[in-house]
Enzyme design. Structure first.
Site, PDB file in Angstrom:
ATOM      1  N   GLY A 163      -8.595  20.565  18.159  1.00 14.75           N
ATOM      2  CA  GLY A 163      -8.170  22.038  18.414  1.00 14.75           C
ATOM      3  C   GLY A 163      -8.777  22.674  19.711  1.00 14.75           C
ATOM      4  O   GLY A 163      -9.234  22.003  20.530  1.00 14.75           O
ATOM      5  N   GLY A 164      -8.741  23.870  19.896  1.00 13.27           N
ATOM      6  CA  GLY A 164      -9.249  24.649  21.007  1.00 13.27           C
ATOM      7  C   GLY A 164     -10.565  24.868  21.094  1.00 13.27           C
ATOM      8  O   GLY A 164     -11.147  25.275  22.127  1.00 13.27           O
ATOM      9  N   GLN A 165     -11.298  24.139  20.169  1.00 13.15           N
ATOM     10  CA  GLN A 165     -12.814  24.460  20.182  1.00 13.15           C
ATOM     11  C   GLN A 165     -13.361  23.174  20.624  1.00 13.15           C
ATOM     12  O   GLN A 165     -13.384  22.125  19.855  1.00 13.15           O
ATOM     13  CB  GLN A 165     -13.285  24.781  18.635  1.00 13.15           C
ATOM     14  CG  GLN A 165     -12.769  25.930  18.223  1.00 13.15           C
ATOM     15  CD  GLN A 165     -13.248  27.360  18.553  1.00 13.15           C
ATOM     16  OE1 GLN A 165     -14.329  27.266  19.504  1.00 13.15           O
ATOM     17  NE2 GLN A 165     -12.442  28.538  18.471  1.00 13.15           N
ATOM     18  N   GLN A 225       0.825  -1.289  -0.092  1.00  9.01           N
ATOM     19  CA  GLN A 225       0.114  -0.053   0.017  1.00  9.01           C
ATOM     20  C   GLN A 225       0.831   1.224  -0.063  1.00  9.01           C
ATOM     21  O   GLN A 225       0.454   2.250  -0.594  1.00  9.01           O
ATOM     22  CB  GLN A 225      -1.025   0.188   1.165  1.00  9.01           C
ATOM     23  CG  GLN A 225      -1.931   1.100   1.233  1.00  9.01           C
ATOM     24  CD  GLN A 225      -2.696   1.272   2.489  1.00  9.01           C
ATOM     25  OE1 GLN A 225      -3.362   2.391   2.616  1.00  9.01           O
ATOM     26  NE2 GLN A 225      -3.196   0.087   3.149  1.00  9.01           N
ATOM     27  N   ASP A 229       0.630   3.680   5.854  1.00 11.91           N
ATOM     28  CA  ASP A 229       0.937   3.356   4.544  1.00 11.91           C
ATOM     29  C   ASP A 229       0.544   4.473   3.515  1.00 11.91           C
ATOM     30  O   ASP A 229       1.463   5.091   3.014  1.00 11.91           O
ATOM     31  CB  ASP A 229       0.081   2.167   4.209  1.00 11.91           C
ATOM     32  CG  ASP A 229       0.349   0.968   4.721  1.00 11.91           C
ATOM     33  OD1 ASP A 229       1.894   0.727   5.140  1.00 11.91           O
ATOM     34  OD2 ASP A 229      -0.267  -0.121   4.798  1.00 11.91           O
ATOM     35  N   GLU A 281       1.118  -1.178   8.289  1.00 17.07           N
ATOM     36  CA  GLU A 281       0.127  -0.264   8.735  1.00 17.07           C
ATOM     37  C   GLU A 281       0.173   0.094  10.336  1.00 17.07           C
ATOM     38  O   GLU A 281       0.636   1.187  11.084  1.00 17.07           O
ATOM     39  CB  GLU A 281      -1.186  -0.240   8.312  1.00 17.07           C
ATOM     40  CG  GLU A 281      -2.211   0.597   8.744  1.00 17.07           C
ATOM     41  CD  GLU A 281      -1.738   2.183   8.548  1.00 17.07           C
ATOM     42  OE1 GLU A 281      -1.504   2.467   7.073  1.00 17.07           O
ATOM     43  OE2 GLU A 281      -1.934   3.068   9.285  1.00 17.07           O
ATOM     44  N   ASP A 292      11.920 -10.513 -13.696  1.00 20.52           N
ATOM     45  CA  ASP A 292      12.617 -11.460 -12.448  1.00 20.52           C
ATOM     46  C   ASP A 292      14.017 -10.741 -12.501  1.00 20.52           C
ATOM     47  O   ASP A 292      14.898 -10.681 -13.039  1.00 20.52           O
ATOM     48  CB  ASP A 292      12.898 -12.912 -12.652  1.00 20.52           C
ATOM     49  CG  ASP A 292      13.585 -13.461 -11.526  1.00 20.52           C
ATOM     50  OD1 ASP A 292      14.118 -12.892 -10.621  1.00 20.52           O
ATOM     51  OD2 ASP A 292      13.650 -14.957 -11.805  1.00 20.52           O
ATOM     52  N   LYS A 325      16.274 -10.865 -10.450  1.00 20.05           N
ATOM     53  CA  LYS A 325      17.564 -11.627  -9.929  1.00 20.05           C
ATOM     54  C   LYS A 325      17.852 -12.445 -10.909  1.00 20.05           C
ATOM     55  O   LYS A 325      18.950 -13.036 -10.865  1.00 20.05           O
ATOM     56  CB  LYS A 325      17.056 -12.734  -8.681  1.00 20.05           C
ATOM     57  CG  LYS A 325      16.812 -11.508  -7.490  1.00 20.05           C
ATOM     58  CD  LYS A 325      16.384 -12.462  -6.344  1.00 20.05           C
ATOM     59  CE  LYS A 325      15.948 -11.640  -5.089  1.00 20.05           C
ATOM     60  NZ  LYS A 325      14.941 -12.474  -4.062  1.00 20.05           N
ATOM     61  N   ARG A 359      20.072  -6.405  -2.015  1.00 25.81           N
ATOM     62  CA  ARG A 359      20.205  -7.902  -2.328  1.00 25.81           C
ATOM     63  C   ARG A 359      19.967  -8.111  -4.023  1.00 25.81           C
ATOM     64  O   ARG A 359      20.517  -8.949  -4.786  1.00 25.81           O
ATOM     65  CB  ARG A 359      19.463  -8.751  -1.596  1.00 25.81           C
ATOM     66  CG  ARG A 359      19.830  -8.931  -0.068  1.00 25.81           C
ATOM     67  CD  ARG A 359      19.122 -10.130   0.372  1.00 25.81           C
ATOM     68  NE  ARG A 359      17.793 -10.081   0.561  1.00 25.81           N
ATOM     69  CZ  ARG A 359      17.406  -9.210   1.580  1.00 25.81           C
ATOM     70  NH1 ARG A 359      18.132  -8.879   2.679  1.00 25.81           N
ATOM     71  NH2 ARG A 359      15.828  -9.438   1.589  1.00 25.81           N
ATOM     72  N   ARG A 419       6.957  -9.347 -10.044  1.00 30.96           N
ATOM     73  CA  ARG A 419       7.471 -10.568 -10.282  1.00 30.96           C
ATOM     74  C   ARG A 419       6.839 -11.504 -11.242  1.00 30.96           C
ATOM     75  O   ARG A 419       5.835 -11.531 -11.111  1.00 30.96           O
ATOM     76  CB  ARG A 419       7.728 -11.351  -8.706  1.00 30.96           C
ATOM     77  CG  ARG A 419       8.874 -12.223  -8.880  1.00 30.96           C
ATOM     78  CD  ARG A 419       9.173 -12.731  -7.469  1.00 30.96           C
ATOM     79  NE  ARG A 419       8.507 -12.407  -6.162  1.00 30.96           N
ATOM     80  CZ  ARG A 419       8.785 -12.935  -5.325  1.00 30.96           C
ATOM     81  NH1 ARG A 419       9.496 -13.932  -5.127  1.00 30.96           N
ATOM     82  NH2 ARG A 419       8.343 -12.248  -3.986  1.00 30.96           N
TER      83      ARG A 419
END
Ligand code: CAO
Length: 478
Positions: A297-299, A67, A218, A189, A123, A125, A154, A88
Site C-alpha cells: 500500500g501507500g504506507q 487442490q 490452487d 499452482e 468408474d 467410464k 470424454r 476412481r
C-alpha cells in the site's frame, strides 16, 4: 344411541366445513408466518447456530481432485452442503498417496482438503457407473470439477447432457486458463502464479521471479469458484435453471495481484515512489518490478531483524511506518528530533530515505524479540506483524480457540491438524469432520440417496463399476 342418516350427513357436512375453515385458517397463518417482504421468511426464532447451516440442503457432486477443486468443495461442506466426492475405484484422488507421512494412511495433502465430505467410488467410464452417475446428476444441485480440459466431455458428461438430465444443475469448473491460446493446457499452482502476474512481481529486484508459499493459484481459485457457485445457487432461486461457472487459475491469480496491474498503469505517469528502488535512485523499466518486502500500500514497510535472528530464521517483524504514528515511532527508536526535522517529518521527505530509516528502526527491533516489538508497538498503535513460523501457528492457542486450526481424529492416520473454516458465521457454525476413506460412503449413498435395493447394489458391485477389487475378481473369473 341411534342417529338418523340425515342427521349423520348434517353432522358430517358441518364438520367438513369446519375442518375446511380450520385448514384455510391454518394455511393463512402459515403463509403469514413463512413469507414477508421480498419473499424472505420471517426471522427464525431458533437460537443462533441452531437454525441449520448456511448451505444445508445443497448437494454437491464433487469430481474435484488435487487442490483447487477440493478447496472449493471443502468450504461448501464447512458451510453445510452435502458434498459427495466421486473417486476412481481403487485409486481415488491422486493426493491420497502423495507426500505420505504415515505409511498406508491417506496423506495430509488429501485429508486437509477433503474434510466434511462423503466418498463414493465410481468408474465414470463404466456403463453401470454411468447409470449411477445419472441418478446422482438428477439428485444434486452442483457438479464441481477441475479435470484437465476435455476430460469431463470424454466421460460423456458434457454440459448439454448434464443440462438435459437436470436443468437445475450448476456445473462449476476450474481450468488453468480461460478461452484463448492456452485453454487446452494443464496447469498446476506455480504455473498459475507465473501466468497470473504474481511471480514477476514477487522477490527481490536483483533476483529471479519468485513463487509464494500461499497457494493463490490452487486454493485462491477454489475460493473464487465457491463464490461463483453460491452466486449461481442464489440466481437459480429466481431463474430455476443452472448455469456453467468457470474460474481460470490465471484469472484468479490476477485478481489477487490486481494492485500490481494498478502499478503497471501508474508507471506511465512516473516512478512508483513507494517502491524502495525510487529512494535508491534506481530507474524503473517498462514493467512493474519486484519490490522485495516493500509494503503493497501507500504506507512504507519492511521486514526487520529481531532479537535472536542469528539463529532463528523467523525472528523478524514486518514494520509499517504509518504516517499518523510517525511521532510514536520516532520516540520509540530514540529519534525524537526526526519528528520536526524537514528531512524526516513528512511522508514525501521520508521516501528517498526509507532504507536509512528502516536500518535505524532495525537497530531498535534487534534489541527485542518479535513478540516484544509487537506488544510495545501495538500499545502505541504502530502496525507491525511478527513473522510466524508454521510451528508457531500450529501451537497458537487463540487459533485453536476460534476453530481456525482444528485437530481431528482419523481411523488410519490418527490425530492431525487441519485448517477449519476461515469464514466465521454467527448462525452457521462449522463443525470440522475428518476426511473420508476411499469409497467409505459408497453403499450408504447408493442405498439411501439413490434408492438402490440390496440386490441392485450387489449387481453394481459385481459389474466392477464401483470396486476395483471386484473388477479384478471378475477378470480372474473370466
Ligand atoms: N472414473 C474413471 N476415470 C476417471 C475418474 C473416475 N472416477 N476420475 C478421473 N478419471 C480419469 C479421467 O477421465 C482422465 O482420463 P482421460 O485423460 O483418459 O480422459 C484421468 O483420470 C486423469 O484426469 P486429469 O486429466 O484431470 O488428470 P491429470 O493427472 O492428467 O492432470 C491436472 C492433472 C491437475 C494437471 C489437470 O487435471 C488440470 O489441468 N486441471 C485443471 C486445472 C487445475 O485444477 N489445476 C490445479 C491442480 S492442483 O489443484
Amino acid at each position: 344411541m341411534a342417529t338418523s342418516k340425515k342427521a349423520k350427513t348434517k353432522v358430517k357436512s358441518k364438520s367438513k366445513t369446519a375442518s375446511k375453515k380450520v385448514a384455510k385458517l391454518k394455511a393463512k397463518k402459515s403463509a403469514s408466518k413463512k413469507v414477508v417482504a421480498n419473499g424472505v421468511p420471517k426471522p427464525s426464532t431458533k437460537p443462533y447456530g441452531q437454525a441449520g447451516k448456511a448451505l444445508e440442503g445443497v448437494r454437491i457432486l464433487d469430481f474435484s481432485h488435487v487442490q483447487a477443486g477440493p478447496t472449493c468443495t471443502q468450504l461448501l461442506a464447512y458451510m453445510g452442503a452435502d458434498v459427495i466426492k466421486v473417486e476412481r475405484p481403487g485409486v481415488g484422488d491422486i493426493t491420497r498417496g502423495q507426500l505420505r507421512d504415515v505409511k498406508g494412511a491417506d496423506s495430509l495433502y488429501f485429508t486437509m482438503l477433503n474434510g466434511n465430505k462423503r466418498s463414493i467410488t465410481i468408474d465414470s467410464k463404466h456403463p453401470k457407473g454411468k447409470e449411477v452417475l445419472e441418478r446422482l446428476i438428477k439428485r444434486c444441485d452442483v457438479l464441481v470439477e477441475n479435470f484437465a480440459p476435455g476430460t469431463l466431455d470424454r466421460m460423456g458428461l458434457t454440459w448439454e447432457y448434464i443440462h438435459k438430465t437436470n436443468p437445475r444443475m450448476i456445473v462449476a469448473s476450474v481450468k488453468g486458463f480461460g478461452p484463448g491460446p492456452y485453454e487446452d493446457c494443464k496447469v498446476y499452482e506455480n504455473v498459475a502464479q507465473c501466468a497470473g502476474g504474481a511471480a514477476s512481481t514477487t522477490g527481490f529486484r536483483d533476483g529471479p521471479p519468485l513463487v509464494t508459499g500461499a497457494q493463490i493459484g490452487d486454493s485462491g481459485t477454489g475460493l473464487h469458484l465457491a463464490f461463483g457457485i453460491v452466486s449461481a445457487l442464489y440466481q437459480r432461486i429466481r431463474t430455476g435453471r443452472g448455469q456453467r461457472v468457470l474460474c481460470a487459475m490465471q484469472d484468479g491469480v490476477l485478481n489477487l495481484a490486481r494492485v500490481k496491474l494498478r502499478d503497471q498503469q501508474r508507471l506511465a505517469h512516473g516512478p512508483l515512489t513507494e517502491y524502495s528502488q525510487y529512494g535508491e535512485g534506481i530507474p524503473f523499466g517498462p514493467a512493474v518490478p519486484r519490490a522485495g518486502n516493500d509494503s503493497g500500500g501507500g504506507q512504507p514497510g519492511w521486514i526487520l531483524k529481531c532479537k535472536g535472528w542469528e539463529n532463528d530464521p523467523d525472528a523478524y517483524i514486518y514494520f509499517i511506518t504509518q504516517a499518523p504514528v510517525w511521532g510514536a515511532i520516532c520516540d520509540l527508536i530514540g529519534k525524537p528530533d526526526w519528528k520536526t526535522d524537514p528531512d524526516y517529518a513528512t511522508p514525501p521527505a521520508r521516501l528517498p530515505r526509507l532504507r536509512h530509516i528502516f536500518n535505524t528502526i532495525e537497530q531498535w527491533t534487534m534489541t527485542k524479540t518479535k513478540f516484544e516489538v509487537m506488544d510495545i508497538c501495538n500499545a502505541v498503535d504502530i502496525p507491525v506483524g511478527p513473522i510466524l513460523s508454521m510451528k508457531e501457528i500450529a501451537e497458537e492457542p487463540s487459533l485453536r480457540k476460534t476453530g481456525t486450526v482444528v485437530e481431528v481424529d482419523h481411523p488410519t492416520r490418527g490425530k492431525y491438524l487441519t485448517v477449519g473454516n476461515p469464514v466465521k458465521m454467527s448462525d452457521s457454525i462449522t463443525e470440522v469432520k475428518r476426511a473420508p476413506l476411499l469409497g467409505e460412503h459408497t453403499e450408504e449413498i447408493l442405498a439411501k440417496e439413490l434408492g438402490y435395493s440390496a440386490a441392485e447394489i450387489a449387481e453394481i458391485k459385481s459389474s466392477g463399476a464401483i470396486t476395483a477389487a471386484e473388477k479384478g475378481a471378475r477378470a480372474e473369473a473370466a
